[in-house]
Design a protein around this motif. Sequence first.
Motif, PDB file in Angstrom:
ATOM      1  N   HIS A 108       9.447 -46.113  25.641  1.00 14.36           N
ATOM      2  CA  HIS A 108      10.146 -45.176  26.399  1.00 14.36           C
ATOM      3  C   HIS A 108      10.820 -45.715  27.870  1.00 14.36           C
ATOM      4  O   HIS A 108       9.807 -46.394  28.552  1.00 14.36           O
ATOM      5  N   GLY A 109      12.077 -45.984  27.963  1.00 14.03           N
ATOM      6  CA  GLY A 109      12.741 -46.627  29.140  1.00 14.03           C
ATOM      7  C   GLY A 109      13.292 -47.879  28.775  1.00 14.03           C
ATOM      8  O   GLY A 109      13.650 -48.492  29.682  1.00 14.03           O
ATOM      9  N   LEU A 110      12.576 -48.784  27.867  1.00 12.01           N
ATOM     10  CA  LEU A 110      12.931 -50.119  27.263  1.00 12.01           C
ATOM     11  C   LEU A 110      14.417 -50.009  26.781  1.00 12.01           C
ATOM     12  O   LEU A 110      14.671 -49.601  26.054  1.00 12.01           O
ATOM     13  N   ARG A 111      14.862 -51.391  27.360  1.00 12.44           N
ATOM     14  CA  ARG A 111      16.351 -51.662  26.777  1.00 12.44           C
ATOM     15  C   ARG A 111      15.929 -52.766  25.796  1.00 12.44           C
ATOM     16  O   ARG A 111      16.306 -53.860  26.028  1.00 12.44           O
ATOM     17  N   ILE A 112      15.339 -52.307  24.549  1.00 11.02           N
ATOM     18  CA  ILE A 112      15.168 -53.228  23.535  1.00 11.02           C
ATOM     19  C   ILE A 112      15.953 -53.066  22.268  1.00 11.02           C
ATOM     20  O   ILE A 112      16.713 -51.990  22.282  1.00 11.02           O
ATOM     21  N   PRO A 113      15.954 -53.958  21.488  1.00 11.07           N
ATOM     22  CA  PRO A 113      16.943 -53.853  20.105  1.00 11.07           C
ATOM     23  C   PRO A 113      16.634 -52.653  19.400  1.00 11.07           C
ATOM     24  O   PRO A 113      15.463 -52.262  19.375  1.00 11.07           O
ATOM     25  N   ASN A 114      17.648 -51.916  18.894  1.00 13.04           N
ATOM     26  CA  ASN A 114      17.498 -50.518  18.332  1.00 13.04           C
ATOM     27  C   ASN A 114      16.381 -50.526  17.110  1.00 13.04           C
ATOM     28  O   ASN A 114      15.793 -49.769  17.085  1.00 13.04           O
ATOM     29  N   THR A 115      16.165 -51.730  16.416  1.00 11.82           N
ATOM     30  CA  THR A 115      15.271 -51.737  15.332  1.00 11.82           C
ATOM     31  C   THR A 115      13.821 -51.522  15.753  1.00 11.82           C
ATOM     32  O   THR A 115      12.801 -51.297  15.016  1.00 11.82           O
ATOM     33  N   GLN A 116      13.576 -51.821  17.089  1.00  9.73           N
ATOM     34  CA  GLN A 116      12.235 -51.806  17.790  1.00  9.73           C
ATOM     35  C   GLN A 116      12.082 -50.554  18.397  1.00  9.73           C
ATOM     36  O   GLN A 116      11.047 -50.265  19.020  1.00  9.73           O
ATOM     37  N   ASP A 117      13.027 -49.484  18.330  1.00  9.28           N
ATOM     38  CA  ASP A 117      12.952 -48.413  19.205  1.00  9.28           C
ATOM     39  C   ASP A 117      12.214 -47.204  18.859  1.00  9.28           C
ATOM     40  O   ASP A 117      11.789 -46.160  19.449  1.00  9.28           O
ATOM     41  N   GLY A 143       8.732 -52.574  35.332  1.00  7.85           N
ATOM     42  CA  GLY A 143       8.858 -51.228  35.596  1.00  7.85           C
ATOM     43  C   GLY A 143       7.654 -50.627  35.009  1.00  7.85           C
ATOM     44  O   GLY A 143       7.012 -51.247  34.259  1.00  7.85           O
ATOM     45  N   SER A 144       7.546 -49.216  35.297  1.00  3.74           N
ATOM     46  CA  SER A 144       6.621 -48.275  34.956  1.00  3.74           C
ATOM     47  C   SER A 144       7.179 -47.668  33.524  1.00  3.74           C
ATOM     48  O   SER A 144       7.989 -46.693  33.497  1.00  3.74           O
ATOM     49  N   PHE A 145       6.941 -47.870  32.453  1.00  4.42           N
ATOM     50  CA  PHE A 145       6.992 -47.425  31.326  1.00  4.42           C
ATOM     51  C   PHE A 145       6.003 -46.934  30.399  1.00  4.42           C
ATOM     52  O   PHE A 145       4.739 -46.700  31.032  1.00  4.42           O
ATOM     53  N   PHE A 146       6.502 -46.100  29.561  1.00  6.05           N
ATOM     54  CA  PHE A 146       5.345 -45.790  28.558  1.00  6.05           C
ATOM     55  C   PHE A 146       5.632 -45.620  26.980  1.00  6.05           C
ATOM     56  O   PHE A 146       6.830 -45.831  26.710  1.00  6.05           O
ATOM     57  N   PHE A 147       4.805 -45.244  26.199  1.00  5.62           N
ATOM     58  CA  PHE A 147       4.902 -45.295  24.989  1.00  5.62           C
ATOM     59  C   PHE A 147       4.389 -43.938  24.412  1.00  5.62           C
ATOM     60  O   PHE A 147       3.561 -43.404  24.610  1.00  5.62           O
ATOM     61  N   HIS A 148       5.057 -43.506  23.096  1.00  2.00           N
ATOM     62  CA  HIS A 148       4.749 -42.307  22.574  1.00  2.00           C
ATOM     63  C   HIS A 148       5.282 -42.143  20.996  1.00  2.00           C
ATOM     64  O   HIS A 148       6.131 -43.081  20.856  1.00  2.00           O
ATOM     65  N   THR A 149       4.714 -41.205  20.422  1.00  2.76           N
ATOM     66  CA  THR A 149       5.121 -41.035  18.820  1.00  2.76           C
ATOM     67  C   THR A 149       6.547 -40.380  18.990  1.00  2.76           C
ATOM     68  O   THR A 149       6.733 -39.709  19.965  1.00  2.76           O
ATOM     69  N   HIS A 150       7.133 -40.412  18.108  1.00  2.00           N
ATOM     70  CA  HIS A 150       8.603 -39.722  17.978  1.00  2.00           C
ATOM     71  C   HIS A 150       8.890 -38.429  17.032  1.00  2.00           C
ATOM     72  O   HIS A 150       9.820 -38.413  16.372  1.00  2.00           O
TER      73      HIS A 150
END
Length: 484
Positions: A108-117, A143-150
Amino acid sequence: MLRRRDLVVGAAAFAGSAAAGVFAVGRTQVEAREVIAEPIAHDVKSIMFDLAERPTALPCFGGKTLPLWTFDSGATFPIVRMKLGERLDTVFKNHLPRDGEVATIHWHGLRIPNTQDGVPYMTQKPIAPGEEGRYSFVPPDTGSFFFHTHCNSTEHFGRGLIGVLIVEGDEIAPPDAEYVLLMKDWRIGPDGKFLPFSTDEGAAKGGTPGTVRSVNGATAPVITVPSSANVRIRLYNLDPMRISEIGFEDAQSAIIAIDGNGLPPMTFESWRLGTAMRVDILLRTAAPGGSIKLYDYYSAEPFVLAEFKSEGPAKRTDAFDPTPLKVMPFPKVDEANAQIIPMEFSATPTGQAVAAIGAGPGIEIGPLCLAKRTFWAINKQAWPGRDHRDLGPPLAVLKSGQSYIFELDNTTPRSHPIHIHGHTFEVLNSSKRKLPRFRCDTVLLIPNERIQVGVVAGLPGKWMFHCHILEHQEAGMMGYIEVV
Ligand code: C2O
Ligand code: CU
């Protein structure tokens, strides 16, 4: 195409020769995707997750053990720390204890390639129980980001399946200490078991509230801090639905970042945080023996979230004068030439059944990670369209590198924290409030508010755009933006 003079780009952020290829710009023109393409990493950080059920007794559970779902067997909420310029390699196994309980990890919040989203069906095949998934990317921003399932996120958040990702490298003047605070409620019934994570009643209103509040799994934790010191607090609202208005009762403090984006230090009176939103705060702690309380003022009675208790000798005697964080290079919104795109957030007439799935009592998650009825819509379209195997058309098609202004119009009596994947918004103005100018990945729309945000279209792909009140997301307030 984006003209070079329109870019705010500094290869210096990614020191050394490795950066040269990344930001290699032509004489006059540059493809926007080169601007935020992945920097070449120097070091690789590898993590392994094992998503599984782990009975856990958190301090806020009052002695009870609850079947949490977590990323690994260590801390309930893992904190992944990395340095700007490092590559993050993740391998995860899905051992969630239910047939068909697919998982992906969204950063969440990272501007990474779409395939890794990490969006199931849209950017990747979802990972079934027993299977393994992988991600590899270089975060382009600190920065302060986080991750979660979708998928089935209301339940996953409800069971604790969330983690923190911190990309370091933004400090000019290192603070005396740093703390990560994660706010999250739990839906626990009188019998000490989980209550249903979602209800029709909640999904149609502001979300189904938790019954037990917590910060880092504890009720109003007392955190020991150095006295008269400057400490950095990374504060996360990771509840599935709660909106808070946070503030200190009496303290010298400043907001130094919003959703990980540094900004000129802003005196911290109070700040409204919807789910998924973060602020970084610099706090001058109390003198030896003193303490400072952090409150949520949103509820009828101010609620103590945490207390910072000073210990040891005073660290500083100077006046409180917060140093800004380093701001990462980012493409600047060209407001004068931006195309305006209206986005209306509304309620659907009566909790429409999702045609292809069929309505059922209560919220059940069907294929494609959706509730069986919709209560909400974006531009009158409730996700999904009529056929759930077909993603339907995007809400908008944007050209990479071009500037747009989204006119976010909330025509409902509820608040909605609106999130865009893979991009940041620049908040321009509100029809109801005086807001500072800041960048964020999740912007809170209060009831009947209209907010204009600038967006520079980033990397190509299909990027989710949704309310982060997870029951709203699952009940229709979701769509996607296509960048070409
Ligand atoms: Cu945290 Cu699709 O979002
Ligand atoms: Cu919402």
